[in-house]
Design an enzyme around this catalytic site. Sequence first.
Site, PDB file in Angstrom:
ATOM      1  N   SER A  15       0.835  -1.211   0.000  1.00 21.48           N
ATOM      2  CA  SER A  15       0.000   0.000   0.000  1.00 21.48           C
ATOM      3  C   SER A  15       0.863   1.252   0.000  1.00 21.48           C
ATOM      4  O   SER A  15       2.052   1.203   0.340  1.00 21.48           O
ATOM      5  CB  SER A  15      -0.936  -0.016   1.209  1.00 21.48           C
ATOM      6  OG  SER A  15      -0.205  -0.229   2.400  1.00 21.48           O
ATOM      7  N   GLU A  17       0.966   5.632   0.839  1.00 24.34           N
ATOM      8  CA  GLU A  17       0.355   6.814   1.472  1.00 24.34           C
ATOM      9  C   GLU A  17       0.623   8.048   0.611  1.00 24.34           C
ATOM     10  O   GLU A  17       1.745   8.257   0.149  1.00 24.34           O
ATOM     11  CB  GLU A  17       0.952   7.035   2.875  1.00 24.34           C
ATOM     12  CG  GLU A  17       0.319   8.253   3.565  1.00 24.34           C
ATOM     13  CD  GLU A  17       1.015   8.626   4.860  1.00 24.34           C
ATOM     14  OE1 GLU A  17       0.748   7.992   5.883  1.00 24.34           O
ATOM     15  OE2 GLU A  17       1.827   9.575   4.840  1.00 24.34           O
ATOM     16  N   ASP A 109      -1.657  15.128  16.041  1.00 23.25           N
ATOM     17  CA  ASP A 109      -0.765  15.835  16.968  1.00 23.25           C
ATOM     18  C   ASP A 109      -1.481  17.066  17.487  1.00 23.25           C
ATOM     19  O   ASP A 109      -2.149  17.772  16.732  1.00 23.25           O
ATOM     20  CB  ASP A 109       0.539  16.237  16.253  1.00 23.25           C
ATOM     21  CG  ASP A 109       1.413  15.019  16.012  1.00 23.25           C
ATOM     22  OD1 ASP A 109       1.467  14.140  16.899  1.00 23.25           O
ATOM     23  OD2 ASP A 109       2.021  14.925  14.923  1.00 23.25           O
ATOM     24  N   PHE A 215      12.519  13.972   9.616  1.00 23.97           N
ATOM     25  CA  PHE A 215      11.528  12.986  10.049  1.00 23.97           C
ATOM     26  C   PHE A 215      11.909  12.310  11.361  1.00 23.97           C
ATOM     27  O   PHE A 215      11.056  12.024  12.188  1.00 23.97           O
ATOM     28  CB  PHE A 215      11.276  11.955   8.943  1.00 23.97           C
ATOM     29  CG  PHE A 215      10.294  12.466   7.926  1.00 23.97           C
ATOM     30  CD1 PHE A 215       8.933  12.471   8.201  1.00 23.97           C
ATOM     31  CD2 PHE A 215      10.717  12.992   6.730  1.00 23.97           C
ATOM     32  CE1 PHE A 215       8.012  12.975   7.289  1.00 23.97           C
ATOM     33  CE2 PHE A 215       9.813  13.507   5.804  1.00 23.97           C
ATOM     34  CZ  PHE A 215       8.459  13.493   6.082  1.00 23.97           C
ATOM     35  N   HIS A 263       3.665  -0.607   3.898  1.00 24.87           N
ATOM     36  CA  HIS A 263       2.926   0.620   3.586  1.00 24.87           C
ATOM     37  C   HIS A 263       3.970   1.716   3.347  1.00 24.87           C
ATOM     38  O   HIS A 263       4.700   2.079   4.268  1.00 24.87           O
ATOM     39  CB  HIS A 263       2.028   0.963   4.781  1.00 24.87           C
ATOM     40  CG  HIS A 263       1.121   2.131   4.568  1.00 24.87           C
ATOM     41  ND1 HIS A 263       0.098   2.121   3.645  1.00 24.87           N
ATOM     42  CD2 HIS A 263       1.064   3.365   5.166  1.00 24.87           C
ATOM     43  CE1 HIS A 263      -0.556   3.277   3.694  1.00 24.87           C
ATOM     44  NE2 HIS A 263       0.013   4.052   4.599  1.00 24.87           N
TER      45      HIS A 263
HETATM   46  P1  FAD Z   1      -3.563   7.776  20.406  1.00 20.72           P
HETATM   47  O1  FAD Z   1      -3.623   6.323  20.165  1.00 20.72           O
HETATM   48  O2  FAD Z   1      -4.781   8.433  20.960  1.00 20.72           O
HETATM   49  O3  FAD Z   1      -2.300   8.051  21.346  1.00 20.72           O
HETATM   50  C1  FAD Z   1      -1.845   9.370  21.609  1.00 20.72           C
HETATM   51  C2  FAD Z   1      -0.997   9.381  22.870  1.00 20.72           C
HETATM   52  O4  FAD Z   1      -1.819   9.188  24.005  1.00 20.72           O
HETATM   53  C3  FAD Z   1       0.045   8.272  22.930  1.00 20.72           C
HETATM   54  O5  FAD Z   1       1.156   8.739  23.637  1.00 20.72           O
HETATM   55  C4  FAD Z   1      -0.676   7.165  23.693  1.00 20.72           C
HETATM   56  O6  FAD Z   1       0.236   6.281  24.307  1.00 20.72           O
HETATM   57  C5  FAD Z   1      -1.486   7.994  24.696  1.00 20.72           C
HETATM   58  N1  FAD Z   1      -2.759   7.375  25.054  1.00 20.72           N
HETATM   59  C6  FAD Z   1      -3.584   6.652  24.248  1.00 20.72           C
HETATM   60  N2  FAD Z   1      -4.682   6.284  24.938  1.00 20.72           N
HETATM   61  C7  FAD Z   1      -4.564   6.779  26.179  1.00 20.72           C
HETATM   62  C8  FAD Z   1      -5.372   6.744  27.346  1.00 20.72           C
HETATM   63  N3  FAD Z   1      -6.531   6.082  27.387  1.00 20.72           N
HETATM   64  N4  FAD Z   1      -4.929   7.393  28.477  1.00 20.72           N
HETATM   65  C9  FAD Z   1      -3.753   8.049  28.478  1.00 20.72           C
HETATM   66  N5  FAD Z   1      -2.924   8.111  27.396  1.00 20.72           N
HETATM   67  C10 FAD Z   1      -3.333   7.487  26.260  1.00 20.72           C
HETATM   68  N6  FAD Z   1      -1.371  12.695  12.034  1.00 20.72           N
HETATM   69  C11 FAD Z   1      -2.160  13.564  11.340  1.00 20.72           C
HETATM   70  O7  FAD Z   1      -2.422  14.678  11.819  1.00 20.72           O
HETATM   71  N7  FAD Z   1      -2.677  13.232  10.115  1.00 20.72           N
HETATM   72  C12 FAD Z   1      -2.451  12.016   9.536  1.00 20.72           C
HETATM   73  O8  FAD Z   1      -2.931  11.749   8.439  1.00 20.72           O
HETATM   74  C13 FAD Z   1      -1.634  11.071  10.232  1.00 20.72           C
HETATM   75  N8  FAD Z   1      -1.388   9.846   9.728  1.00 20.72           N
HETATM   76  C14 FAD Z   1      -0.652   8.939  10.458  1.00 20.72           C
HETATM   77  C15 FAD Z   1      -0.475   7.651   9.940  1.00 20.72           C
HETATM   78  C16 FAD Z   1       0.244   6.703  10.654  1.00 20.72           C
HETATM   79  C17 FAD Z   1       0.414   5.308  10.086  1.00 20.72           C
HETATM   80  C18 FAD Z   1       0.829   7.058  11.907  1.00 20.72           C
HETATM   81  C19 FAD Z   1       1.646   6.046  12.670  1.00 20.72           C
HETATM   82  C20 FAD Z   1       0.663   8.338  12.425  1.00 20.72           C
HETATM   83  C21 FAD Z   1      -0.091   9.296  11.709  1.00 20.72           C
HETATM   84  N9  FAD Z   1      -0.318  10.576  12.210  1.00 20.72           N
HETATM   85  C22 FAD Z   1      -1.105  11.469  11.513  1.00 20.72           C
HETATM   86  C23 FAD Z   1       0.305  11.009  13.456  1.00 20.72           C
HETATM   87  C24 FAD Z   1      -0.591  10.797  14.700  1.00 20.72           C
HETATM   88  O9  FAD Z   1      -1.779  11.529  14.575  1.00 20.72           O
HETATM   89  C25 FAD Z   1       0.204  11.269  15.920  1.00 20.72           C
HETATM   90  O10 FAD Z   1       1.298  10.431  16.151  1.00 20.72           O
HETATM   91  C26 FAD Z   1      -0.609  11.501  17.200  1.00 20.72           C
HETATM   92  O11 FAD Z   1       0.199  12.241  18.117  1.00 20.72           O
HETATM   93  C27 FAD Z   1      -1.049  10.217  17.886  1.00 20.72           C
HETATM   94  O12 FAD Z   1      -2.067   9.636  17.209  1.00 20.72           O
HETATM   95  P2  FAD Z   1      -2.645   8.197  17.657  1.00 20.72           P
HETATM   96  O13 FAD Z   1      -3.796   7.919  16.802  1.00 20.72           O
HETATM   97  O14 FAD Z   1      -1.562   7.215  17.748  1.00 20.72           O
HETATM   98  O15 FAD Z   1      -3.151   8.600  19.120  1.00 20.72           O
END
Ligand code: FAD
Length: 282
Positions: A15, A17, A109, A215, A263
Amino acid sequence: MKISEILKRKERTLSFEFFPPKKVENEQMLFDTIEVLRKYDPDFVSITYGAGGSTRDKTLEWTLRVKKQYGLNPMMHLTCITATKGFVDEIANILKANGVDNILALRGDIPEGFDRSKMEFEYAYQLVKYLKSKWDFSIGVAGYPEGHPESPSLEKDVEYLKMKVDVGGDFIITQLFFDNSKFFEFLERVERFKIKAPVIAGIMPILSLTQVKRFVEMCGVSIPKELLDDLQGKSNEDAYKVGVDYAIKQCQELIENGVKGLHFYTLNKFNATEEIIRQLKF
Ligand code: FAD
């Protein structure tokens, strides 16, 4: 087509991105990239969501476009930042009406000074849970072989990853990494936490030393010393060659070890990704 179904049936997925170009003059580059990479018959392509929700319309537009115009299987990235339940419903309705089956559910973020108390979804697992409660999408979630920068520990990070899978995350796509041993250790943690969702490895082809340093800093990933040494002092052209050779070896080792999918973070450029996948056996 649901990515979860493809993962069940195939040994390994391929895949790509893409990000939605902000300016019209940059669209041609993406068109060219899609034209070239579609020849490799990707199982899906994903369209990123701008930081802070900045590209929401463009992300949706390109998600629908890659499906309609190119017949590709898209996955739309969606983040919690600024997302209300009403907005998620609206997006989900449009995706379903257009036959899109896949969403990568992310937190995003947190922009500086952002008021987190206003977020309807604070963490990605809440978005996954909401989507699963109302819609029939195949949902991907993000995983971090070297831990998310805000995580207190690698163990805690995988505990939170498990929450995302337990509420409906169907598969995991990882943050980019250059050191396969970090990925293999991550898989061990995933197994130890009894997370059954397949893990797709995120691969970023190195295009230049400046790019890789940016990065590495942005995502908190490490770069093996030998690779860094190889890149030091090289022209961009030579660094590109080092990067492509490195990614080929990296992907070969992942394939030999049974990775469920690769990916590629293409950055909307095809050259490096194409060179790499031509050398790999899918
Ligand atoms: P979460 O899973 O919610 O985690 C965020 C943080 O909170 C982590 O430190 C986690 O350990 C902690 N956490 C999770 N659950 C809890 C809880 N219940 N209590 C306390 N702490 C908790 N960003 C963009 O803006 N746009 C994109 O298109 C994008 N694409 C991405 C694609 C991939 C494959 C990856 C790996 C990242 C991408 N990101 C993107 C970045 C991502 O949005 C950031 O890394 C963001 O800071 C964390 O997102 P997450 O979904 O992992 O968050």
